[in-house]
Design a protein around this motif. Structure first.
Motif, short mmCIF file in Angstrom:
data_model
loop_
_atom_site.label_atom_id
_atom_site.label_comp_id
_atom_site.label_asym_id
_atom_site.label_seq_id
_atom_site.Cartn_x
_atom_site.Cartn_y
_atom_site.Cartn_z
N ARG A 149 0.80 -1.22 0.00
CA ARG A 149 0.00 0.00 0.00
C ARG A 149 0.84 1.28 0.00
NH1 ARG A 149 -4.32 1.01 2.27
NH2 ARG A 149 -3.33 2.30 3.87
N ASP A 150 2.14 1.16 0.11
CA ASP A 150 2.98 2.32 0.39
C ASP A 150 3.14 3.29 -0.77
OD1 ASP A 150 5.47 1.21 -1.20
OD2 ASP A 150 4.79 -0.40 0.12
N GLY A 151 2.85 2.84 -2.01
CA GLY A 151 3.01 3.72 -3.16
C GLY A 151 4.44 3.88 -3.61
N ILE A 152 5.35 3.13 -3.02
CA ILE A 152 6.78 3.24 -3.35
C ILE A 152 7.29 1.98 -4.01
CG2 ILE A 152 9.11 3.49 -2.38
CD1 ILE A 152 7.84 5.18 -0.14
N THR A 215 -4.92 -2.19 -1.59
CA THR A 215 -5.88 -2.81 -0.67
C THR A 215 -6.12 -1.89 0.52
OG1 THR A 215 -5.30 -5.06 -1.28
CG2 THR A 215 -6.19 -4.75 0.93
N PRO A 216 -7.36 -1.60 0.85
CA PRO A 216 -7.65 -0.72 2.00
C PRO A 216 -7.09 -1.29 3.30
CG PRO A 216 -9.61 -1.03 0.65
CD PRO A 216 -8.59 -2.00 0.15
N LEU A 217 -6.62 -0.41 4.15
CA LEU A 217 -6.07 -0.84 5.43
C LEU A 217 -7.11 -1.63 6.22
CD1 LEU A 217 -3.86 -0.84 7.56
CD2 LEU A 217 -4.67 1.41 8.32
N TRP A 218 -8.37 -1.25 6.12
CA TRP A 218 -9.42 -1.97 6.84
C TRP A 218 -9.45 -3.43 6.45
CZ3 TRP A 218 -12.30 -2.67 10.78
CH2 TRP A 218 -13.43 -3.50 10.72
N ASP A 219 -9.24 -3.74 5.18
CA ASP A 219 -9.28 -5.13 4.73
C ASP A 219 -8.11 -5.93 5.32
OD1 ASP A 219 -11.49 -4.51 3.30
OD2 ASP A 219 -10.60 -4.74 1.32
N ILE A 220 -6.97 -5.29 5.49
CA ILE A 220 -5.82 -5.97 6.09
C ILE A 220 -6.08 -6.22 7.57
CG2 ILE A 220 -3.37 -5.73 6.65
CD1 ILE A 220 -3.06 -4.24 3.98
N ILE A 221 -6.71 -5.25 8.23
CA ILE A 221 -7.10 -5.45 9.63
C ILE A 221 -8.11 -6.60 9.73
CG2 ILE A 221 -8.33 -4.40 11.58
CD1 ILE A 221 -7.13 -1.70 10.65
#
Length: 292
Positions: A149-152, A215-221
């Protein structure tokens, strides 16, 4: 007449993906059922998916049985651990052992008529091939991985592949790296045609492109919550059935208590936020190491 383009997601994990280790503890890498993966693949409008569990093709074979029911074609694959980093094998029909060199692994993939893809080649948190991708007989490189997710990290991969394309042309691949069915389709590979045979030809001829969103952070949580929740259910079952989880009783109780503490408090949210911050820092450090 306009050409027809379809979407594929070629890096998906199911409950057959094995065990991961995190901070000295062991957890299932995924607890997702093949049927749930197919439900979301259809919902997201994917024509083809590849199930690439760690070091096994079993998940792909089981998911492939659901093709007719859901109208989504399934490529049997595996994310294989090599001495040099992970390699995805697609269109497999036999298991490929882990622990070989990347060169040996890719040779075995090609002997089956399969395709070799480098997943997340510059990941600071996964076993990645790095610049070795330009020394290998790869068919494609994952230049977009939705789980990162970092964009890097994805930008590093894309720029590196583009920079070296004249010397080492490969297909551009986008994937979700889904460990939860809801994540399927977050990363996509676009190709001309509709079938897995069309996809095969597009990769071989380097006529694919990529797309998607992180991927949304919520989905990883939610993934971490589901992992612990399903582990708790298995531990509870093992208290009554001896053939389940052959570990000492006191360890089961300790693990159950730890799991309840995790899912019964804000810990999934706290760990998700802290983990996201940690990964961004790792990505920034990786950018300093890599010369583009």
């Amino acid at each position: 007449m306009e050409k027809e383009y379809s979407k594929g997601d070629l890096h998906i994990h199911t409950k057959y993906s094995g065990i991961m280790k995190y901070m000295g503890l062991k957890f299932p890498d995924s607890v997702e059922e093949p049927r749930n993966v197919m439900k979301y693949a259809k919902k997201k409008g994917l024509s083809v998916i590849a199930v690439t569990d760690h070091n096994t093709i079993r998940g792909g074979l089981e998911t492939q049985k659901l093709e007719r029911e859901f109208g989504v074609e399934v490529v049997v694959g595996s994310e294989i651990m090599t001495k040099d980093g992970e390699v995805i094998g697609l269109y497999l029909n036999e298991e490929i052992p882990k622990g070989l060199s990347a060169e040996e692994t890719i040779e075995l993939i090609h002997e089956q008529g399969g395709l070799a893809i480098a997943p997340h080649p510059y990941s600071p948190i996964c076993h990645a091939l790095g610049d070795k991708i330009f020394q290998l007989d790869l068919d494609g490189v994952e230049v977009f991985n939705a789980y990162h997710r970092d964009g890097i990290i994805n930008n590093i991969a894309l720029e590196k592949v583009m920079e070296n394309y004249h010397k080492k042309p490969v297909a551009f691949i986008g994937n979700s790296d889904a460990h939860l069915a809801k994540m399927v389709g977050n990363g996509r590979t676009y190709f001309e045609g509709t079938s897995k045979d069309d996809l095969y030809k597009a990769i071989v001829n380097r006529k694919t492109t990529y797309g998607g969103s992180p991927t949304p952070l919520w989905d990883i949580i939610l993934w971490s919550y589901k992992i612990v929740y399903e582990s708790e259910k298995k531990l509870l079952k093992s208290l009554f059935f001896r053939n389940e989880l052959d570990i000492p009783f006191y360890k089961k109780i300790l693990a159950m208590f730890s799991g309840l503490l995790y899912i019964g408090t804000p810990l999934p949210f706290i760990s998700g936020i802290l983990g996201n911050y940690y990964l961004k820092r790792k990505a920034k450090s990786k950018l300093k190491e890599v010369h583009i």
